[in-house]
Design an enzyme around this catalytic site. Structure first.
Site, PDB file in Angstrom:
ATOM      1  N   GLY A  12      13.442 -15.265 -11.224  1.00  0.00           N
ATOM      2  CA  GLY A  12      12.291 -15.147 -10.344  1.00  0.00           C
ATOM      3  C   GLY A  12      12.584 -15.332  -8.865  1.00  0.00           C
ATOM      4  O   GLY A  12      11.700 -15.748  -8.107  1.00  0.00           O
ATOM      5  N   ASN A  14      12.893 -13.093  -6.561  1.00  0.00           N
ATOM      6  CA  ASN A  14      11.967 -12.249  -5.787  1.00  0.00           C
ATOM      7  C   ASN A  14      10.558 -12.837  -5.789  1.00  0.00           C
ATOM      8  O   ASN A  14       9.873 -12.823  -4.765  1.00  0.00           O
ATOM      9  CB  ASN A  14      11.945 -10.825  -6.346  1.00  0.00           C
ATOM     10  CG  ASN A  14      13.087  -9.980  -5.817  1.00  0.00           C
ATOM     11  OD1 ASN A  14      13.121  -9.639  -4.632  1.00  0.00           O
ATOM     12  ND2 ASN A  14      14.049  -9.664  -6.677  1.00  0.00           N
ATOM     13  N   MET A  95      11.154  -7.271 -17.110  1.00  0.00           N
ATOM     14  CA  MET A  95      12.066  -6.367 -17.804  1.00  0.00           C
ATOM     15  C   MET A  95      11.472  -5.738 -19.067  1.00  0.00           C
ATOM     16  O   MET A  95      12.215  -5.308 -19.946  1.00  0.00           O
ATOM     17  CB  MET A  95      13.380  -7.094 -18.129  1.00  0.00           C
ATOM     18  CG  MET A  95      14.065  -7.689 -16.902  1.00  0.00           C
ATOM     19  SD  MET A  95      14.357  -6.516 -15.531  1.00  0.00           S
ATOM     20  CE  MET A  95      15.811  -5.664 -16.137  1.00  0.00           C
ATOM     21  N   VAL A  97       9.126  -2.600 -20.516  1.00  0.00           N
ATOM     22  CA  VAL A  97       8.489  -1.324 -20.172  1.00  0.00           C
ATOM     23  C   VAL A  97       7.007  -1.436 -20.531  1.00  0.00           C
ATOM     24  O   VAL A  97       6.655  -1.908 -21.615  1.00  0.00           O
ATOM     25  CB  VAL A  97       9.148  -0.162 -20.940  1.00  0.00           C
ATOM     26  CG1 VAL A  97       8.382   1.134 -20.724  1.00  0.00           C
ATOM     27  CG2 VAL A  97      10.603  -0.010 -20.513  1.00  0.00           C
ATOM     28  N   HIS A 114      12.959  -2.336  -7.653  1.00  0.00           N
ATOM     29  CA  HIS A 114      14.026  -1.820  -8.502  1.00  0.00           C
ATOM     30  C   HIS A 114      15.329  -1.845  -7.700  1.00  0.00           C
ATOM     31  O   HIS A 114      15.341  -1.432  -6.536  1.00  0.00           O
ATOM     32  CB  HIS A 114      13.694  -0.393  -8.949  1.00  0.00           C
ATOM     33  CG  HIS A 114      14.720   0.170  -9.876  1.00  0.00           C
ATOM     34  ND1 HIS A 114      14.806  -0.224 -11.196  1.00  0.00           N
ATOM     35  CD2 HIS A 114      15.718   1.048  -9.670  1.00  0.00           C
ATOM     36  CE1 HIS A 114      15.818   0.409 -11.769  1.00  0.00           C
ATOM     37  NE2 HIS A 114      16.386   1.192 -10.865  1.00  0.00           N
ATOM     38  N   ASP A 150      10.261   3.619 -13.410  1.00  0.00           N
ATOM     39  CA  ASP A 150      10.930   3.534 -12.103  1.00  0.00           C
ATOM     40  C   ASP A 150      10.665   4.773 -11.259  1.00  0.00           C
ATOM     41  O   ASP A 150      11.570   5.371 -10.668  1.00  0.00           O
ATOM     42  CB  ASP A 150      12.438   3.294 -12.283  1.00  0.00           C
ATOM     43  CG  ASP A 150      12.717   1.979 -12.980  1.00  0.00           C
ATOM     44  OD1 ASP A 150      11.922   1.038 -12.799  1.00  0.00           O
ATOM     45  OD2 ASP A 150      13.710   1.890 -13.715  1.00  0.00           O
ATOM     46  N   GLU A 179      16.563  -7.361  -1.257  1.00  0.00           N
ATOM     47  CA  GLU A 179      15.304  -7.378  -2.008  1.00  0.00           C
ATOM     48  C   GLU A 179      14.400  -8.485  -1.475  1.00  0.00           C
ATOM     49  O   GLU A 179      13.187  -8.315  -1.347  1.00  0.00           O
ATOM     50  CB  GLU A 179      15.563  -7.607  -3.503  1.00  0.00           C
ATOM     51  CG  GLU A 179      16.319  -6.476  -4.176  1.00  0.00           C
ATOM     52  CD  GLU A 179      16.500  -6.702  -5.687  1.00  0.00           C
ATOM     53  OE1 GLU A 179      15.541  -7.166  -6.344  1.00  0.00           O
ATOM     54  OE2 GLU A 179      17.591  -6.404  -6.208  1.00  0.00           O
TER      55      GLU A 179
END
Ligand code: GAR
Length: 201
Positions: A12, A14, A95, A97, A114, A150, A179
């Site tokens: 975590g 970000n 992570m 979808v 991404h 993405d 990022e």
């Protein structure tokens, strides 16, 4: 104030930068958004404790008991998210979808970061693929989430050089540092209603 929920799967870093940017120091002054929830698909994600330590409500819904039933997992995950009434959903190292149904529900208010210069290298192992291709530069992208993986409108991109002797790990670290600059800059602009891309290098 725009209410921001953040979805994570791991450390975590970000997410921490997003929360810091909204709540701490001069960066947070006049910020149009605030964090209302950090949620994870992994109850052991280290980022959950970090978010709680910063005073942000947390929730975890383990995806594993749901097997391949993504929709059932998402129905559970949706409960704490809807309870937090977010205006904006930020995927930050999340992570899993997401199904088109989940994406549609938040279309136009869900962002993702991404670790590649999209449209190059959607999916996994982005840094190894950039090195294998002999790319001279790498980077990261923040985009609006649409049903395609993405993909979706570009909201920001940051470039870093590939250095001689780089490994996937050294390149990942250089990109991650970017990022941490890019995502807060994009969120601030986006929460203010401005969708022009942030470009950093
Ligand atoms: C980041 O590099 C992010 O771009 C990547 O996972 C890492 C999470 O790190 N996301 C993806 O690969 C999404 N497909 P963090 O948990 O320290 O923010």
């Amino acid at each position: 104030m725009k209410r921001v929920a953040i979805l994570i799967s791991g450390g975590g870093s970000n997410m921490i930068r997003l929360v810091e940017s909204m709540t701490q120091g001069p960066e947070a002054e006049g910020h149009p958004a605030g964090p209302v929830l950090v949620a994870s698909n992994d109850p052991a994600a280290p980022g959950l404790a970090r978010a709680a330590a910063m005073g942000v409500p947390v929730a975890a819904v383990d995806h594993r008991p749901f097997g391949r039933d993504r929709a059932a997992f998402e129905a559970e995950l949706l409960k704490p998210i809807l309870a937090a009434r977010p205006d904006i959903l930020c995927l930050a190292g999340f992570m899993r979808v997401l199904t088109p149904g989940f994406v549609q529900r938040f279309e136009g208010r869900m962002l993702n970061i991404h670790p590649s210069l999209l449209p190059k290298y959607p999916g996994l192992h982005t840094h190894a693929r950039a090195l294998e291709a002999g790319d001279a530069e790498a980077g990261c992208t923040v985009h609006e989430v649409t049903a395609a993986l993405d993909d979706g409108p570009l909201l920001g991109q940051a470039r870093v050089p590939v250095e001689p002797g780089d490994t996937a790990a050294t390149l990942a670290a250089r990109v991650l540092a970017m990022e941490h600059r890019l995502y807060p800059a994009v969120l601030r602009r986006y929460a203010a209603g401005d969708r022009r891309p942030v470009l950093l290098s």
